[in-house]
Design a protein around this motif. Sequence first.
Motif, short mmCIF file in Angstrom:
data_model
loop_
_atom_site.label_atom_id
_atom_site.label_comp_id
_atom_site.label_asym_id
_atom_site.label_seq_id
_atom_site.Cartn_x
_atom_site.Cartn_y
_atom_site.Cartn_z
N GLY A 87 47.11 23.47 87.57
CA GLY A 87 46.12 22.72 86.81
C GLY A 87 45.48 21.65 87.68
O GLY A 87 46.15 21.03 88.49
N ASP A 88 44.20 21.47 87.48
CA ASP A 88 43.44 20.47 88.23
C ASP A 88 43.05 19.35 87.29
O ASP A 88 42.48 19.60 86.23
N ILE A 115 45.10 17.33 85.57
CA ILE A 115 45.95 17.25 84.37
C ILE A 115 46.34 15.81 84.09
O ILE A 115 46.75 15.07 84.98
N HIS A 146 46.80 20.00 93.15
CA HIS A 146 47.01 20.52 91.80
C HIS A 146 48.39 20.12 91.27
O HIS A 146 49.34 20.00 92.02
N ARG A 200 48.33 24.48 77.53
CA ARG A 200 46.86 24.37 77.55
C ARG A 200 46.36 23.48 78.66
O ARG A 200 45.16 23.49 78.96
N ALA A 201 47.24 22.72 79.30
CA ALA A 201 46.79 21.84 80.38
C ALA A 201 46.53 22.60 81.68
O ALA A 201 45.87 22.09 82.57
N TYR A 202 47.03 23.81 81.78
CA TYR A 202 46.94 24.58 83.02
C TYR A 202 45.85 25.63 82.93
O TYR A 202 45.70 26.28 81.89
N ASP A 203 45.09 25.80 84.00
CA ASP A 203 43.96 26.72 83.93
C ASP A 203 44.10 27.96 84.81
O ASP A 203 43.24 28.85 84.75
N SER A 204 45.16 28.05 85.59
CA SER A 204 45.39 29.25 86.40
C SER A 204 46.84 29.67 86.22
O SER A 204 47.73 28.82 86.26
N TRP A 205 47.05 30.99 86.08
CA TRP A 205 48.39 31.51 85.80
C TRP A 205 48.68 32.69 86.71
O TRP A 205 47.80 33.52 86.96
N ALA A 219 51.97 28.23 87.13
CA ALA A 219 50.65 27.83 86.66
C ALA A 219 50.15 26.66 87.50
O ALA A 219 50.95 25.90 88.05
#
Length: 123
Positions: free
Chosen positions: A96-97, A99, A31, A108-113, A94
Amino acid sequence: VQLQASGGGLVQAGGSLRLSCAASGRTLSNHVMGWFRQAPGKEREFVAAIRWGATWYADSVKGRFTFSRDNAQNTVYLQMNSLKPEDTAVYYCAAGDGIILTTIRQIRAYDSWGQGTLVTVSS
């Protein structure tokens, strides 16, 4: 992936803190990881990102902050030195997978926080 940020606190200007972000549910090694921060009354902003061995920093923290990762521990770290009062904020990690690198500084590029950890720098 679930993220747990820690390490925030109160520090005097010029001091240091190390933030940690531990992940569960998925390995972080594949990630992109990012740190963002949000000061009171301001929008959330990019601080730093890491992808494999490459790092990106906001101009405001370049030379003072260092982003690193320990894949064995599934944890990333943000070492913050020479802290300034304007660094006061809630810091979020954060993940992101997949990206695209041109978007690595974008929320908005990241999906987990993670839940955020408060850093307060006194003058």
